[in-house]
Design a protein around this motif. Structure first.
Motif, PDB file in Angstrom:
ATOM      1  N   SER A  65       0.832  -1.197   0.000  1.00  0.00           N
ATOM      2  CA  SER A  65       0.000   0.000   0.000  1.00  0.00           C
ATOM      3  C   SER A  65       0.866   1.245   0.000  1.00  0.00           C
ATOM      4  O   SER A  65       2.014   1.216   0.441  1.00  0.00           O
ATOM      5  N   MET A 122      -1.398   7.446  -9.804  1.00  0.00           N
ATOM      6  CA  MET A 122      -0.597   6.761  -8.789  1.00  0.00           C
ATOM      7  C   MET A 122      -0.088   5.471  -9.405  1.00  0.00           C
ATOM      8  O   MET A 122      -0.798   4.835 -10.206  1.00  0.00           O
ATOM      9  N   THR A 132      -5.963   1.726 -16.091  1.00  0.00           N
ATOM     10  CA  THR A 132      -4.753   1.103 -15.572  1.00  0.00           C
ATOM     11  C   THR A 132      -3.838   0.675 -16.716  1.00  0.00           C
ATOM     12  O   THR A 132      -4.266   0.474 -17.854  1.00  0.00           O
ATOM     13  N   ILE A 141      -3.563  -3.356  -9.652  1.00  0.00           N
ATOM     14  CA  ILE A 141      -3.438  -2.067  -8.985  1.00  0.00           C
ATOM     15  C   ILE A 141      -4.823  -1.491  -8.761  1.00  0.00           C
ATOM     16  O   ILE A 141      -5.721  -1.641  -9.613  1.00  0.00           O
ATOM     17  N   SER A 142      -5.016  -0.865  -7.610  1.00  0.00           N
ATOM     18  CA  SER A 142      -6.297  -0.239  -7.304  1.00  0.00           C
ATOM     19  C   SER A 142      -6.038   0.985  -6.425  1.00  0.00           C
ATOM     20  O   SER A 142      -4.938   1.144  -5.883  1.00  0.00           O
ATOM     21  N   ARG A 143      -7.034   1.835  -6.302  1.00  0.00           N
ATOM     22  CA  ARG A 143      -6.862   3.013  -5.468  1.00  0.00           C
ATOM     23  C   ARG A 143      -8.144   3.337  -4.735  1.00  0.00           C
ATOM     24  O   ARG A 143      -9.238   3.054  -5.221  1.00  0.00           O
ATOM     25  N   ASN A 170      -9.726   6.612  -3.504  1.00  0.00           N
ATOM     26  CA  ASN A 170      -9.570   8.064  -3.606  1.00  0.00           C
ATOM     27  C   ASN A 170      -9.877   8.770  -2.291  1.00  0.00           C
ATOM     28  O   ASN A 170      -9.281   9.801  -1.985  1.00  0.00           O
ATOM     29  N   VAL A 190      -3.071   3.960  -2.792  1.00  0.00           N
ATOM     30  CA  VAL A 190      -2.999   3.030  -3.911  1.00  0.00           C
ATOM     31  C   VAL A 190      -2.487   1.695  -3.396  1.00  0.00           C
ATOM     32  O   VAL A 190      -1.661   1.647  -2.471  1.00  0.00           O
ATOM     33  N   CYS A 236       6.475   3.673  -4.671  1.00  0.00           N
ATOM     34  CA  CYS A 236       5.227   4.338  -5.034  1.00  0.00           C
ATOM     35  C   CYS A 236       5.552   5.668  -5.714  1.00  0.00           C
ATOM     36  O   CYS A 236       6.489   6.374  -5.307  1.00  0.00           O
ATOM     37  N   ALA A 289       3.463   9.174  -7.493  1.00  0.00           N
ATOM     38  CA  ALA A 289       2.177   9.838  -7.699  1.00  0.00           C
ATOM     39  C   ALA A 289       2.362  11.207  -8.320  1.00  0.00           C
ATOM     40  O   ALA A 289       3.292  11.941  -7.951  1.00  0.00           O
TER      41      ALA A 289
END
Length: 120
Positions: A21, A34, A57, A69-71, A73, A78, A95, A97
């Motif tokens: 994360s 991200m 993505t 990958i996911s986020r 908000n 992320v 990471c 961004a």
């Protein structure tokens, strides 16, 4: 100031799974994208996966079908879900961004990195 803080790295056996994360904090107006990069010893840093604000993505060919990958908000966070891990996935994962600050300045930010080691 803006900070990216990664968590969740560690040691996992081949074929195993791990989720890392990255949480962004600070004077944030908008997070445009991200993503995750990785750097193995003696190799250049490479893109692993990226997710843009609209949810689109993109993945490196080497991780397609294994990594997701996911986020979130609301949490400015992320995630990278890594399944079917291989020894070749061993690296420091960073990471990244693209963030617009409250003063409207847009910059790319990096986290400090988290080690992922795949070994039996």
């Amino acid at each position: 100031q803006v900070q990216l803080v990664e968590s969740g790295g560690g040691l996992v056996q081949p074929g195993g799974s791990l989720r890392i994360s990255c949480a962004a904090s600070g004077s944030i107006r908008n997070i445009n994208s991200m993503g995750w990069y990785r750097q193995a010893p003696g190799k250049e840093r490479e893109l692993v996966a990226v997710i843009v604000s609209g949810g689109g993505t993109n993945y490196a060919d080497s991780v397609k079908g294994r990594f997701t990958i996911s986020r979130d908000n609301a949490k400015n966070t992320v995630y990278l879900q890594m399944n079917s891990l291989k020894p070749d996935d061993t690296a420091v994962y960073y990471c990244n961004a693209g963030i617009t600050r409250r003063d409207y300045i847009t910059s790319a930010y990096w986290g400090q990195g988290t080690q992922v080691t795949v070994s039996s």
